[in-house]
Design a protein around this motif. Structure first.
Motif, PDB file in Angstrom:
ATOM      1  N   THR A   1       0.998  -1.205  -0.121  1.00 55.09           N
ATOM      2  CA  THR A   1      -0.060  -0.008   0.103  1.00 55.09           C
ATOM      3  C   THR A   1       0.882   1.349  -0.026  1.00 55.09           C
ATOM      4  O   THR A   1       0.190   2.467  -0.265  1.00 55.09           O
ATOM      5  N   ILE A   2       1.933   1.056  -0.018  1.00 57.46           N
ATOM      6  CA  ILE A   2       3.243   2.195   0.150  1.00 57.46           C
ATOM      7  C   ILE A   2       3.016   3.142  -1.030  1.00 57.46           C
ATOM      8  O   ILE A   2       3.298   4.521  -1.009  1.00 57.46           O
ATOM      9  N   ASN A   3       2.639   2.580  -2.272  1.00 58.54           N
ATOM     10  CA  ASN A   3       2.625   3.256  -3.525  1.00 58.54           C
ATOM     11  C   ASN A   3       1.333   4.213  -3.447  1.00 58.54           C
ATOM     12  O   ASN A   3       1.110   5.142  -4.318  1.00 58.54           O
ATOM     13  N   ARG A   4       0.742   4.287  -2.527  1.00 58.36           N
ATOM     14  CA  ARG A   4      -0.550   5.352  -2.637  1.00 58.36           C
ATOM     15  C   ARG A   4      -0.113   6.942  -2.181  1.00 58.36           C
ATOM     16  O   ARG A   4       0.647   6.684  -1.454  1.00 58.36           O
ATOM     17  N   HIS A   5      -1.099   7.517  -2.123  1.00 56.03           N
ATOM     18  CA  HIS A   5      -0.499   8.854  -1.736  1.00 56.03           C
ATOM     19  C   HIS A   5      -0.651   9.171  -0.238  1.00 56.03           C
ATOM     20  O   HIS A   5      -1.406   8.357   0.431  1.00 56.03           O
ATOM     21  N   GLY A   6       0.147   9.887   0.167  1.00 56.15           N
ATOM     22  CA  GLY A   6       0.297  10.048   1.679  1.00 56.15           C
ATOM     23  C   GLY A   6       0.680  11.511   2.161  1.00 56.15           C
ATOM     24  O   GLY A   6       1.250  11.969   1.369  1.00 56.15           O
ATOM     25  N   LEU A   7       0.460  11.894   3.373  1.00 54.24           N
ATOM     26  CA  LEU A   7       0.612  13.183   3.873  1.00 54.24           C
ATOM     27  C   LEU A   7       1.037  12.742   5.327  1.00 54.24           C
ATOM     28  O   LEU A   7       0.558  12.273   6.107  1.00 54.24           O
ATOM     29  N   ILE A   8       2.103  13.674   5.544  1.00 54.69           N
ATOM     30  CA  ILE A   8       2.572  13.890   6.937  1.00 54.69           C
ATOM     31  C   ILE A   8       2.578  15.118   7.271  1.00 54.69           C
ATOM     32  O   ILE A   8       3.160  15.926   6.781  1.00 54.69           O
ATOM     33  N   ALA A   9       1.585  15.525   8.347  1.00 54.48           N
ATOM     34  CA  ALA A   9       1.369  16.872   8.556  1.00 54.48           C
ATOM     35  C   ALA A   9       1.375  16.995  10.000  1.00 54.48           C
ATOM     36  O   ALA A   9       1.088  15.897  10.707  1.00 54.48           O
ATOM     37  N   GLY A  10       1.487  18.210  10.438  1.00 49.47           N
ATOM     38  CA  GLY A  10       1.424  18.244  12.273  1.00 49.47           C
ATOM     39  C   GLY A  10       2.349  19.594  12.315  1.00 49.47           C
ATOM     40  O   GLY A  10       2.826  20.315  11.636  1.00 49.47           O
ATOM     41  N   ALA A  11       2.225  19.982  13.731  1.00 48.80           N
ATOM     42  CA  ALA A  11       2.672  21.134  14.230  1.00 48.80           C
ATOM     43  C   ALA A  11       4.345  21.059  14.196  1.00 48.80           C
ATOM     44  O   ALA A  11       4.696  20.062  14.056  1.00 48.80           O
ATOM     45  N   THR A  12       4.918  22.160  14.580  1.00 47.33           N
ATOM     46  CA  THR A  12       6.555  22.163  14.674  1.00 47.33           C
ATOM     47  C   THR A  12       6.730  21.553  15.496  1.00 47.33           C
ATOM     48  O   THR A  12       6.177  21.273  16.840  1.00 47.33           O
TER      49      THR A  12
END
Length: 128
Positions: free
Chosen positions: A43-54
């Protein structure tokens, strides 16, 4: 509550096929090594997002993911606008927290890193 947490994490991360290890379950500030958290490799070839505060661990999460993929033989392209990831190419210093993470992952070895610098209309190889 702890037993329920361990049971839920262990059952939620049961995959068939290869996966990459991201870490371990954490409850009330305590890490549970017996609760590995992973993502199926398929499943790694799918889109991903790593988001968060500083300072919440986005860069470390991206580094860990790239390292695990590299360990599985999967090439990665990481875009690093601010230069936060360039340190991945340098040999790090050992400390107890790092040694615990390495022990948890079961990983040993080194990774090949190639740094590229975007300049005007061309890409230059900086380090191989």
């Amino acid at each position: 509550m702890t037993d329920k947490f361990i049971s839920q994490i262990q059952s939620a991360y049961q995959f068939s096929g290869e996966s990459i290890l991201l870490g371990a379950g954490m409850l009330d500030g305590k890490v549970f090594a017996e609760c590995p958290v992973s993502i199926p490799l398929k499943t790694i070839n799918r889109h991903g997002l790593i988001a968060g505060a500083t300072l919440c661990g986005k860069t470390k999460s991206l580094q860990l993911t790239a390292e695990q993929l590299s360990h599985k033989g999967v090439s990665c392209v990481l875009l690093d606008i601010k230069g936060d990831l360039s340190g991945i190419a340098l040999e790090g210093t050992q400390n107890q927290k790092l040694l615990n993470e390495v022990h948890l992952s079961g990983w040993s070895g080194s990774l090949k890193v190639i740094l590229w610098s975007y300049s005007v209309s061309q890409i230059k190889k900086v380090l191989d």
